[in-house]
Structures are given as C-alpha cells and as structure tokens.
Design an enzyme around this catalytic site. Structure first.
Site, short mmCIF file in Angstrom:
data_model
loop_
_atom_site.label_atom_id
_atom_site.label_comp_id
_atom_site.label_asym_id
_atom_site.label_seq_id
_atom_site.Cartn_x
_atom_site.Cartn_y
_atom_site.Cartn_z
CE LYS A 68 -1.71 1.39 4.05
NZ LYS A 68 -1.41 2.79 4.44
CG ASN A 69 2.35 2.57 3.54
OD1 ASN A 69 1.18 2.88 3.27
ND2 ASN A 69 2.74 2.32 4.76
NE ARG A 94 -2.86 12.16 7.99
CZ ARG A 94 -1.62 12.29 7.52
NH1 ARG A 94 -1.06 11.27 6.90
NH2 ARG A 94 -0.97 13.43 7.62
CB CYS A 141 -5.04 9.89 11.12
SG CYS A 141 -3.45 9.24 11.61
NE ARG A 201 0.68 10.38 10.24
CZ ARG A 201 0.17 9.35 9.57
NH1 ARG A 201 -0.99 8.85 9.96
NH2 ARG A 201 0.77 8.84 8.53
N PRO A 202 1.65 16.32 11.26
CG PRO A 202 3.51 17.15 12.40
CD PRO A 202 2.49 16.06 12.44
CG ASP A 256 6.62 20.53 10.51
OD1 ASP A 256 5.97 19.46 10.51
OD2 ASP A 256 7.69 20.65 11.13
CG ASP A 295 3.55 1.28 9.49
OD1 ASP A 295 3.75 1.49 8.28
OD2 ASP A 295 3.21 2.17 10.28
CB ILE A 354 7.47 6.72 14.68
CG1 ILE A 354 8.76 5.91 14.56
CG2 ILE A 354 7.13 7.46 13.39
CD1 ILE A 354 10.00 6.72 14.19
NE ARG A 367 -6.75 3.92 5.75
CZ ARG A 367 -5.72 4.34 6.51
NH1 ARG A 367 -5.82 4.32 7.82
NH2 ARG A 367 -4.62 4.80 5.96
C1 EPZ Z 1 4.34 6.84 6.30
O1 EPZ Z 1 3.57 7.87 6.92
C2 EPZ Z 1 3.41 5.64 6.20
N1 EPZ Z 1 2.23 5.98 5.40
C3 EPZ Z 1 2.97 5.22 7.61
O2 EPZ Z 1 2.20 4.03 7.48
C4 EPZ Z 1 4.22 4.89 8.43
O3 EPZ Z 1 3.83 4.57 9.75
C5 EPZ Z 1 5.16 6.11 8.45
O4 EPZ Z 1 5.48 6.49 7.09
C6 EPZ Z 1 6.45 5.83 9.18
O5 EPZ Z 1 7.10 4.75 8.60
C7 EPZ Z 1 2.33 5.93 4.05
O6 EPZ Z 1 3.37 5.66 3.49
C8 EPZ Z 1 1.08 6.24 3.28
P1 EPZ Z 1 6.41 10.24 8.43
P2 EPZ Z 1 4.15 9.39 6.94
O7 EPZ Z 1 6.26 11.50 7.65
O8 EPZ Z 1 4.86 9.67 5.69
C9 EPZ Z 1 6.48 13.49 11.88
C10 EPZ Z 1 0.38 2.60 7.82
O9 EPZ Z 1 -0.01 2.03 8.84
N2 EPZ Z 1 6.40 14.50 10.81
O10 EPZ Z 1 7.66 9.45 8.32
O11 EPZ Z 1 3.05 10.30 7.33
C11 EPZ Z 1 5.17 12.74 12.04
O12 EPZ Z 1 4.26 13.47 12.86
C12 EPZ Z 1 0.82 4.05 7.87
O13 EPZ Z 1 0.49 2.05 6.68
C13 EPZ Z 1 6.49 15.86 11.13
O14 EPZ Z 1 6.64 16.21 12.30
O15 EPZ Z 1 5.19 9.28 8.15
C14 EPZ Z 1 5.59 11.44 12.69
O16 EPZ Z 1 5.72 11.66 14.10
C15 EPZ Z 1 0.59 4.65 9.25
N3 EPZ Z 1 6.40 16.77 10.15
C16 EPZ Z 1 6.98 11.19 12.10
O17 EPZ Z 1 7.41 12.44 11.55
C17 EPZ Z 1 6.23 16.41 8.84
O18 EPZ Z 1 6.17 17.31 7.95
C18 EPZ Z 1 6.97 10.14 10.99
O19 EPZ Z 1 6.14 10.60 9.98
C19 EPZ Z 1 6.13 15.04 8.52
C20 EPZ Z 1 6.22 14.09 9.52
#
Ligand code: EPZ
Length: 417
Positions: free
Chosen positions: A22-23, A92, A116, A121-122, A124, A306, A328, A398
């Site tokens: 999916k990812n 999202r 979510c 999920r910011p 920034d 995950d 995370i 999902r």
């Molecule tokens: C991806 O989410 C995956 N989703 C998530 O899988 C997975 O848990 C995550 O990566 C970590 O491996 C998809 O690929 C669609 P991140 P993503 O940006 O990209 C913070 C599932 O179950 N952050 O690496 O949103 C954030 O808040 C899903 O399949 C900021 O602060 O993850 C989090 O604490 C759930 N600012 C951390 O980084 C930002 O601009 C990791 O987020 C972006 C992220």
C-alpha cells in the site's frame, strides 16, 4: 458496518501470499501525475486507500483503468491541480499529490491533511522543503495553496526528521525541477526505493534512494512505463505473526527478509525459526513465545512503527515482560485498551507500553482503533480462547486485502459478518 468473527486456538499451516505494498502503490500512483504519459502499474493491492487514490486521479482529469491489481493511468490530459476537501479527508496521505502536481503544473491546492487515529501528522517538513525549491505557500480558507511561478529549483535539503512522506514529496517535486536536489537525512524505507525505481523507469535521474542521501537531477520530460509494485512488508510481518501467536509453521510467499531485518531478529528472540527460499519465508513457531526484551520503533532500518501493534499482540501471550517504546507517533497505543479487554496485561506510561505476557487471552467483542491496531486484535483473537468479534473492520480493510479470505485459507476460523 461489517465485523470479523474469529474462533481462536486454531493451528495454521500451508502457505499464504502477500499482496502489493500500500505504502509504495500510493506514492507511485501519485507520481504518475508527474509523468504525463501512460503508466501500467501492476501488483497494486485492492484496498480502500487505493480506490480513494484512483478517485483523486480521475478527479484531476487522468484516465484510469483498473483491472484487479493492475492499474493503467494516463495523466496526459491532466486538467486540474486542486484536490477537493472531500477526497483529501477520505485519504490523508493524498498530500503526496502536492509534489507531483507541482512538478507537472507548478501549482497545487489541497486542504491540510489533518490528524488521524495515530497522531497529529503535521506536514511542516514537506512545506519547508518546498519553500527551499522556490514554492510560494499560503493558506486560503483552510486550504494550502502552493505555487512555483518561476518553476521548481533544485535545492540542498536537510530534513529535521527522516519523514517518509516528506522524502517522497520532495523526490516528486524534484524530478522535473531545474537543477539538482540533494535530500540529506532522507527516509530510507524500501517503499522510497520502489518510488525512485518507478520514476527512473520513466526516465528520471534519482540516485541513493533507500539511503540517507538522495540526489535527484531534474529532467524536462518523463515518459510512460510498465512497473510492478513491491510486496507489502508489513502484511508479510502480520502473516508471520499469525503463525507465531498460534504456534504454527507457515510459508509466506512474496516476503523478503531484507525488508524486515530488525523484525526478523525480534521474532528469533521470541523463539521462532526462519528458512529463506527464493521470494518466500518459512516460519516455525514454538508452542509459547519467549519474551522479546525491549523494542524501540525507529526510522528504517530500525524497528518499523507499523509493526509495533503486531509485535505487541505476540508479546501479550509470550513468556515474561516485553517493553515497547513507540518513538515515531505520539498516540499509537490505542489498541492497548482493546487488547486488555481480551485479557492482556499491558500498562502504558507515555510512549512506553509494558506487556506482561499471559498464558491465555479470551475471546471478546472489541473495536479496531486504526489500521495496524486492528490487525493486532485479529492476531490476538487467533490465539484467544473462544469467539471474538472485531468491529470497525474498515480500518483493517485500508491495509489488508480481504484478511478473512487469506487467513481462512491457512486454517483460521474467521468470517466477515
Ligand atoms: C508513512 O507515513 C506511512 N504511510 C505510515 O504508514 C508509516 O507509519 C510512516 O510512514 C512511518 O514509517 C504511508 O506511506 C502512506 P512520516 P508518513 O512523515 O509519511 C512526523 C500505515 O499504517 N512528521 O515518516 O506520514 C510525524 O508526525 C501508515 O500504513 C512531522 O513532524 O510518516 C511522525 O511523528 C501509518 N512533520 C513522524 O514524523 C512532517 O512534515 C513520521 O512521519 C512530517 C512528519
């Protein structure tokens, strides 16, 4: 709403195949917008998140034909660069379209993805990186408007955190930018390498994806391709865990140990044995799992967040105490209350969960709280005494294609009602 009904304590066996990731499929489908030609994408999982992405592609003016796990996208006639709020709210992670739309049209408008079940999920890091590439960003009536009137410029970007989505969004913005973009402290998840491989097969010039520094030389144009998405490593771990919690032997096909290294060592610590053959993993599990010590979720190649809920289901019935630190996401323990309703003994303090293994869990009526938390309840039900009913299965759907179909094929007593 449907629910899953499971009668536990059944031994599993035989073999089960893992569907596409999916990812990986989600960013690759979004990337087809930047390509502007016909892309044939195979091994896409048949999931609600994928269907939502197809709706967005069609809403942008792409021609999309879906045939099972094969999706043909032609974005040549792309006519919009705004994503309606209704579609953004459905998925999202559609924020990944921001980079692809900027690449193709120099403009992208969508509402902020919002939080979510597992956290705020910011975005920034995404937006700061886009600004470094010459994107002007403003908020208008709750929507984020990104515009690059002078076109996207390559930049040297140091990520404050190796965000998966931000790394993917920057790659998508950089593939057709003027000049070269360097992403330092990039996320290294295998899905990012899959996205880069897809884009390189479309004529992009991306090096280092899957490592901490990614270099993208912008290209004027890209061309169509025929690409197969990697298999889903989290689904593979989920099926291995189903064998582990039921003391079963199982062959998981389309599973790659190199994608789940840290998880395999945790399984080994619990007493499971593995044999690797071409594209498959055979697991042999002990009648009762040993404790797994302390588990810390980290960016790849560390223990994947995950898999946290999945390994917690194993720890619930293992010997001794297992400590799980979720580093995370800030609220990714919502499945704990539901597991405790099944007789688990878990205490959460801050970002740590202390799991005292119990001999037995008991079938109960529980509610899935999010995608991977929902799978942890399925795993717990597979090894619980008696019948469990799991509601809110839309969370599980999902990320898992017809979980009940696959699990019943290997001996689980599970049905959807
Ligand atoms: C991806 O989410 C995956 N989703 C998530 O899988 C997975 O848990 C995550 O990566 C970590 O491996 C998809 O690929 C669609 P991140 P993503 O940006 O990209 C913070 C599932 O179950 N952050 O690496 O949103 C954030 O808040 C899903 O399949 C900021 O602060 O993850 C989090 O604490 C759930 N600012 C951390 O980084 C930002 O601009 C990791 O987020 C972006 C992220």
């Amino acid at each position: 709403m449907s629910c899953l009904v499971i009668n536990g304590k059944k031994k599993l066996g035989g073999e089960i195949s893992v569907h596409g990731a999916k990812n990986s499929a989600l960013p690759i489908l979004a990337a087809s917008v930047a390509v502007g030609d016909e892309c044939l994408i195979s091994n896409c999982p048949q999931l609600s998140d994928i269907r939502a992405t197809v709706n967005i592609l069609r809403g942008l003016g792409c021609r999309v034909a879906v045939n099972g796990s094969q999706i043909c996208v032609n974005s040549e006639d792309l006519s919009y660069n705004e994503i309606p709020d209704t579609l953004m709210r459905e998925l999202r992670s559609s924020f990944i379209f921001m980079g692809a739309l900027l690449s193709r049209t120099g403009r992208a408008v969508m509402c902020a993805p919002g939080g979510c079940e597992i956290g705020v999920r910011p975005v920034d890091i995404h937006l700061l990186s886009f600004r470094q590439m010459g994107v002007q960003i403003r908020e208008e009536a709750g929507r984020i408007v990104c515009e690059a009137p002078e076109g996207l410029q390559g930049a040297e970007i140091n990520l404050s955190f190796p965000s998966v989505g931000a790394t993917e969004n920057i790659i998508l913005a950089a593939v057709r930018a003027k000049g070269t973009t360097y992403i330092k402290n990039a996320a290294a998840e295998p899905e990012i390498k899959d996205l880069a491989n897809f884009l390189n097969s479309c004529g992009a010039d991306i090096n280092g994806a899957g490592g901490s520094t990614v270099v993208i030389h912008g290209k004027q144009k890209l061309h169509g391709t025929d690409y197969t998405v990697m298999s889903d490593r989290i689904v593979a771990v989920s099926y291995l865990a189903a064998a582990a919690v039921t003391g079963s032997e199982l062959i998981v096909k389309n599973a790659f140990p190199e994608h789940i290294g840290t998880v395999v060592s945790t399984f080994r610590q619990s007493g499971c044995h593995f044999e690797y053959e071409k594209k498959q993993i055979k697991i042999t599990s002990p009648s009762r799992l040993n404790k797994m010590g302390t588990i810390r979720t980290m960016p790849y190649p560390g223990f994947p967040t995950d898999c946290q809920a999945i390994i917690m289901a194993m720890a619930c019935v293992a010997r001794g105490t297992t400590i799980i630190n979720e580093n995370i996401f800030e609220s990714r323990f919502r499945h704990v209350g539901e597991l405790n309703r099944m007789g688990a003994d878990i205490t959460v303090t801050g970002r740590s969960a202390i799991v005292n293994g119990v001999k037995n869990l008991y079938g109960s009526c529980v509610k899935a709280t999010d995608l991977r938390g929902g799978m942890s309840l399925v795993l717990a039900a597979l090894c619980a005494e008696g019948e469990s009913v799991i509601e809110n299965t839309e969370f599980i759907d999902r990320g898992y294609e017809k979980a009940e179909r696959d699990l019943s094929l290997i001996g689980a007593d599970i049905r959807r009602e």
